[in-house]
Scaffold this active site. Structure first.
Site, mmCIF file in Angstrom:
data_model
loop_
_atom_site.group_PDB
_atom_site.id
_atom_site.type_symbol
_atom_site.label_atom_id
_atom_site.label_comp_id
_atom_site.label_asym_id
_atom_site.label_seq_id
_atom_site.Cartn_x
_atom_site.Cartn_y
_atom_site.Cartn_z
ATOM 1 C CG HIS A 5 4.419 -6.959 0.330
ATOM 2 N ND1 HIS A 5 3.687 -5.801 0.149
ATOM 3 C CD2 HIS A 5 5.602 -6.747 -0.286
ATOM 4 C CE1 HIS A 5 4.391 -4.934 -0.555
ATOM 5 N NE2 HIS A 5 5.572 -5.485 -0.832
ATOM 6 C CG HIS A 20 10.168 -7.752 0.141
ATOM 7 N ND1 HIS A 20 10.188 -7.948 -1.221
ATOM 8 C CD2 HIS A 20 9.399 -6.656 0.353
ATOM 9 C CE1 HIS A 20 9.462 -7.016 -1.807
ATOM 10 N NE2 HIS A 20 8.966 -6.216 -0.864
#
Length: 174
Positions: A160, A162
């Site tokens: 992922h 950010h």
């Protein structure tokens, strides 16, 4: 210490079940992720996460897989065939969202990437800037962060990105 950890694990499981009305089919790795979300620091969360199945088995299901399948609610702000963007539940700035692959295909962390992942990785970066633009971050700028492994403070083993912005960020981070 084991007793306290077990008790926190049980309480977090009960809170999740009661809050989202889930059944007992929540995976052990999802419960470890939930436990880590209640801990005090990203370093603590990363230490717990590094010992869970998704860290060891790149194809194991994670909390994020349940967000993709809509089994767990999230504040989704963008979705296409390959990626999903949603607001972080512990924002580190006025705007903080995550961009994840909908099908991680073994991509539990950046260091697991192979040549075959190059198109997906490019798509995730493109999506990050697209949503940053949508969120009004382009003029002032923003930061992209990818935590990798325990020492990188990765707390969920589903790659992922950010995206953090909306204020002046400090340097160096961490």
């Amino acid at each position: 210490k084991f007793l306290i950890t077990s008790l926190l694990f049980y309480i977090n499981h009960k809170l999740l079940v009661n809050s989202y009305k889930f059944t007992s089919n929540i995976s052990l790795s999802s419960l470890y992720t939930i436990k880590s979300l209640s801990m005090s620091s990203e370093v603590d969360k990363a230490e717990i996460a590094a010992s869970t199945d998704p860290a060891i088995n790149p194809n194991a299901l994670t909390f994020f897989d349940k967000i993709v399948s809509k089994e767990i609610p999230a504040n989704i702000i963008y979705e296409d065939d390959l990626s999903l963007a949603f607001r972080d539940i512990n924002p580190q700035g006025p705007v903080h969202f995550l961009v994840i692959p909908k099908n991680k295909n073994g991509l539990n962390r950046l260091s697991s990437a192979t040549e075959d992942h190059k198109p997906l990785l490019g798509h995730l970066l493109y999506t990050a800037q697209l949503v940053a633009r949508q969120e009004g971050l382009v003029e002032g700028g923003y930061r992209l962060v990818i935590n990798d492994g325990k020492n990188g403070a990765q707390s969920v083993y589903h790659l992922h990105i950010h995206v953090i912005g909306g204020r002046q960020l400090n340097w160096p981070p961490g």
